[in-house]
Scaffold this motif. Structure first.
Motif, PDB file in Angstrom:
ATOM      1  N   UNK A 125      40.034  42.619  39.196  1.00 23.46           N
ATOM      2  CA  UNK A 125      41.278  42.030  39.705  1.00 23.46           C
ATOM      3  C   UNK A 125      41.301  40.536  39.416  1.00 23.46           C
ATOM      4  N   UNK A 126      40.195  39.854  39.714  1.00 25.62           N
ATOM      5  CA  UNK A 126      40.106  38.409  39.481  1.00 25.62           C
ATOM      6  C   UNK A 126      40.282  38.077  38.000  1.00 25.62           C
ATOM      7  N   UNK A 127      39.735  38.915  37.139  1.00 26.72           N
ATOM      8  CA  UNK A 127      39.767  38.634  35.708  1.00 26.72           C
ATOM      9  C   UNK A 127      41.015  39.193  35.017  1.00 26.72           C
ATOM     10  N   UNK A 128      41.929  39.743  35.790  1.00 28.04           N
ATOM     11  CA  UNK A 128      43.220  40.118  35.251  1.00 28.04           C
ATOM     12  C   UNK A 128      43.227  41.331  34.339  1.00 28.04           C
ATOM     13  N   UNK A 129      42.484  42.348  34.699  1.00 23.68           N
ATOM     14  CA  UNK A 129      42.514  43.577  33.910  1.00 23.68           C
ATOM     15  C   UNK A 129      43.895  44.222  34.005  1.00 23.68           C
ATOM     16  N   UNK A 185      39.369  52.235  49.314  1.00 28.43           N
ATOM     17  CA  UNK A 185      39.537  50.790  49.531  1.00 28.43           C
ATOM     18  C   UNK A 185      39.685  50.064  48.210  1.00 28.43           C
ATOM     19  N   UNK A 186      38.869  50.449  47.217  1.00 30.54           N
ATOM     20  CA  UNK A 186      38.951  49.820  45.903  1.00 30.54           C
ATOM     21  C   UNK A 186      40.305  50.087  45.257  1.00 30.54           C
ATOM     22  N   UNK A 187      40.782  51.314  45.378  1.00 35.00           N
ATOM     23  CA  UNK A 187      42.094  51.648  44.818  1.00 35.00           C
ATOM     24  C   UNK A 187      43.192  50.820  45.483  1.00 35.00           C
ATOM     25  N   UNK A 188      43.095  50.643  46.790  1.00 34.96           N
ATOM     26  CA  UNK A 188      44.087  49.847  47.520  1.00 34.96           C
ATOM     27  C   UNK A 188      44.110  48.404  47.013  1.00 34.96           C
ATOM     28  N   UNK A 189      42.923  47.837  46.786  1.00 35.57           N
ATOM     29  CA  UNK A 189      42.840  46.463  46.288  1.00 35.57           C
ATOM     30  C   UNK A 189      43.552  46.316  44.947  1.00 35.57           C
ATOM     31  N   UNK A 190      43.290  47.270  44.041  1.00 31.24           N
ATOM     32  CA  UNK A 190      43.925  47.210  42.727  1.00 31.24           C
ATOM     33  C   UNK A 190      45.432  47.412  42.839  1.00 31.24           C
ATOM     34  N   UNK A 191      45.842  48.343  43.669  1.00 30.31           N
ATOM     35  CA  UNK A 191      47.273  48.596  43.870  1.00 30.31           C
ATOM     36  C   UNK A 191      47.977  47.344  44.378  1.00 30.31           C
ATOM     37  N   UNK A 192      47.363  46.668  45.341  1.00 27.49           N
ATOM     38  CA  UNK A 192      47.957  45.451  45.900  1.00 27.49           C
ATOM     39  C   UNK A 192      48.069  44.348  44.854  1.00 27.49           C
ATOM     40  N   UNK A 217      48.736  45.002  41.745  1.00 29.79           N
ATOM     41  CA  UNK A 217      49.631  45.480  40.698  1.00 29.79           C
ATOM     42  C   UNK A 217      48.932  46.078  39.497  1.00 29.79           C
ATOM     43  N   UNK A 218      47.706  46.535  39.673  1.00 22.68           N
ATOM     44  CA  UNK A 218      46.928  47.114  38.567  1.00 22.68           C
ATOM     45  C   UNK A 218      46.887  48.624  38.724  1.00 22.68           C
ATOM     46  N   UNK A 219      47.389  49.382  37.753  1.00 24.62           N
ATOM     47  CA  UNK A 219      47.351  50.851  37.864  1.00 24.62           C
ATOM     48  C   UNK A 219      45.922  51.374  37.770  1.00 24.62           C
ATOM     49  N   UNK A 225      50.516  53.731  31.437  1.00 28.87           N
ATOM     50  CA  UNK A 225      50.943  53.087  32.679  1.00 28.87           C
ATOM     51  C   UNK A 225      51.271  51.613  32.467  1.00 28.87           C
ATOM     52  N   UNK A 226      50.678  51.024  31.430  1.00 24.76           N
ATOM     53  CA  UNK A 226      50.907  49.610  31.131  1.00 24.76           C
ATOM     54  C   UNK A 226      51.969  49.441  30.045  1.00 24.76           C
ATOM     55  N   UNK A 227      51.956  50.353  29.079  1.00 25.23           N
ATOM     56  CA  UNK A 227      52.863  50.277  27.929  1.00 25.23           C
ATOM     57  C   UNK A 227      53.724  51.543  27.886  1.00 25.23           C
ATOM     58  N   UNK A 228      54.949  51.499  28.422  1.00 26.93           N
ATOM     59  CA  UNK A 228      55.794  52.701  28.513  1.00 26.93           C
ATOM     60  C   UNK A 228      56.111  53.333  27.159  1.00 26.93           C
ATOM     61  N   UNK A 229      55.979  52.592  26.068  1.00 25.23           N
ATOM     62  CA  UNK A 229      56.292  53.131  24.743  1.00 25.23           C
ATOM     63  C   UNK A 229      55.100  53.833  24.098  1.00 25.23           C
ATOM     64  N   UNK A 230      53.973  53.824  24.746  1.00 25.65           N
ATOM     65  CA  UNK A 230      52.737  54.343  24.148  1.00 25.65           C
ATOM     66  C   UNK A 230      52.787  55.854  23.950  1.00 25.65           C
ATOM     67  N   UNK A 231      52.301  56.290  22.799  1.00 30.83           N
ATOM     68  CA  UNK A 231      52.099  57.701  22.516  1.00 30.83           C
ATOM     69  C   UNK A 231      50.590  57.959  22.416  1.00 30.83           C
ATOM     70  N   UNK A 232      50.088  59.072  22.969  1.00 31.68           N
ATOM     71  CA  UNK A 232      48.638  59.275  23.047  1.00 31.68           C
ATOM     72  C   UNK A 232      47.972  59.288  21.678  1.00 31.68           C
TER      73      UNK A 232
END
Length: 332
Positions: free
Chosen positions: A84-88, A103-110, A112-114, A284-291
């Motif tokens: 989170x600190x390093x902006x992933x 708890x870790x998931x909550x931290x990332x969600x808060x 804004x990190x998927x 989740x980060x790039x809506x245009x992404x194709x797998x």
């Protein structure tokens, strides 16, 4: 030969030792962290290796850092705080504890990190998605294999995974479902060996001393522990063929043991879980992404559906004498 070291991993980040790849500074490259519960055993090494070989990583679209959680929920939470600190941009999470990981998931969600779950589950509805396999089904399949070989006669021991991890909980549910169909079979012992071959060997040695020939079956919730039980049986001067033994994962030594007739196992496709989770995390980060991985072609019933599903179920593959050589060839 067991996979002892993790190859092709660009960065292994452990608690107290952080490494930030210089390539992260390149403009336009996504920064994704894979927080896995631990890298001591082969299965998670295979998972992490596959993650590093994802086409988006090898092509330079994604800078992936694998974090070794060292089988400790607090270590994993600290690693989330670092990301989170390093902006992933996104996190793929393989938690050691189904509850503590929330708890870790909550931290990332808060922040804004998927977060995309993979392999093991966490009790949180904040995950973007989950890419893994049905552990209740695996627990049922392995236990039924043992019980079928026993003809539902005799007694068993159960070697559990780390208490509180979703795989331990859900495979245990599956074990009990299979046992319910064999009411004459008693569970003589049930205890965790923490996915460890050595711990399982010690447990089995003690149980053989206490129960001797009363033990007819060994239900081990992963292959490493099944293999530890086999070592204990051999060390006691007993015949492995006299026991019905099964594990889960399809690690290399277990595949060889299937060929030798020593045990049964079910392949858990960690590579598909890892690469599928990375595809979903990028989307989740790039809506245009194709797998970019071939997971979706390998398992056509696991439809991509534009990367919008909350659950992706990677199928189990029972290991048989017919497919074991092909599976082993994939490890070379």
């Amino acid at each position: 030969m067991r996979l002892r070291t993790l190859t092709a991993i660009a960065s292994i980040v452990t608690f107290g030792a952080l490494a930030v790849p210089a390539a992260n500074a390149q403009e336009g490259k996504l920064k994704i962290g894979a927080a896995v519960y631990g890298l001591n055993a082969e299965f998670m090494q295979l998972w992490a290796n596959a993650a590093e070989k994802h086409p988006a990583v090898t092509s330079g679209k994604v800078d992936l850092t694998v974090f070794d959680g060292r089988y400790d929920a607090l270590v994993q939470q600290d690693q989330f705080e670092t990301m989170i600190t390093q902006g992933y941009d996104a996190i793929v999470f393989v938690p050691i504890d189904v509850d503590a990981g929330a708890t870790a998931v909550q931290l990332a969600h808060d922040a804004g990190i998927p977060v995309v779950g993979s392999n093991t589950r966490v009790n949180s509805d904040l995950l973007t998605a989950y890419v893994g396999s049905d552990d209740v089904k695996a627990g049922y399949m392995e236990a039924k294999t043992v019980l079928d070989k026993m003809g539902c006669q005799g007694d068993v021991v159960i070697i559990e995974g780390p208490i509180g991890q979703s795989s331990q909980v859900q495979r245990g549910e599956g074990n009990q479902k299979a046992l319910a169909a064999c009411p004459d079979v008693d569970v003589l012992e049930k205890q965790t060996a923490n996915w460890s071959r050595a711990e399982a060997q010690n447990l089995m040695e003690n149980w053989l001393t206490a129960h001797g020939s009363d033990i007819k079956g060994v239900i081990a919730q992963n292959d490493e522990m099944a293999l530890g039980a086999i070592e204990a049986i051999k060390a006691a001067g007993l015949k492995v063929d006299d026991f019905a033994i099964a594990g889960v994962d399809g690690v290399t030594d277990a595949l060889h043991a299937v060929k030798a007739g020593s045990m049964a196992t079910i392949l858990q496709d960690g590579a598909a879980q890892a690469q599928g989770a990375i595809d979903v995390a990028i989307k989740a980060v790039d809506p245009s992404y194709q797998p970019m991985s071939n997971v979706w072609q390998k398992y056509p019933d696991m439809a991509w559906d534009n990367g919008d599903k909350r659950e992706y179920d990677v199928p189990w593959t029972p290991v048989t004498l017919d497919n074991v050589d092909a599976l082993l060839s994939e490890r070379q």
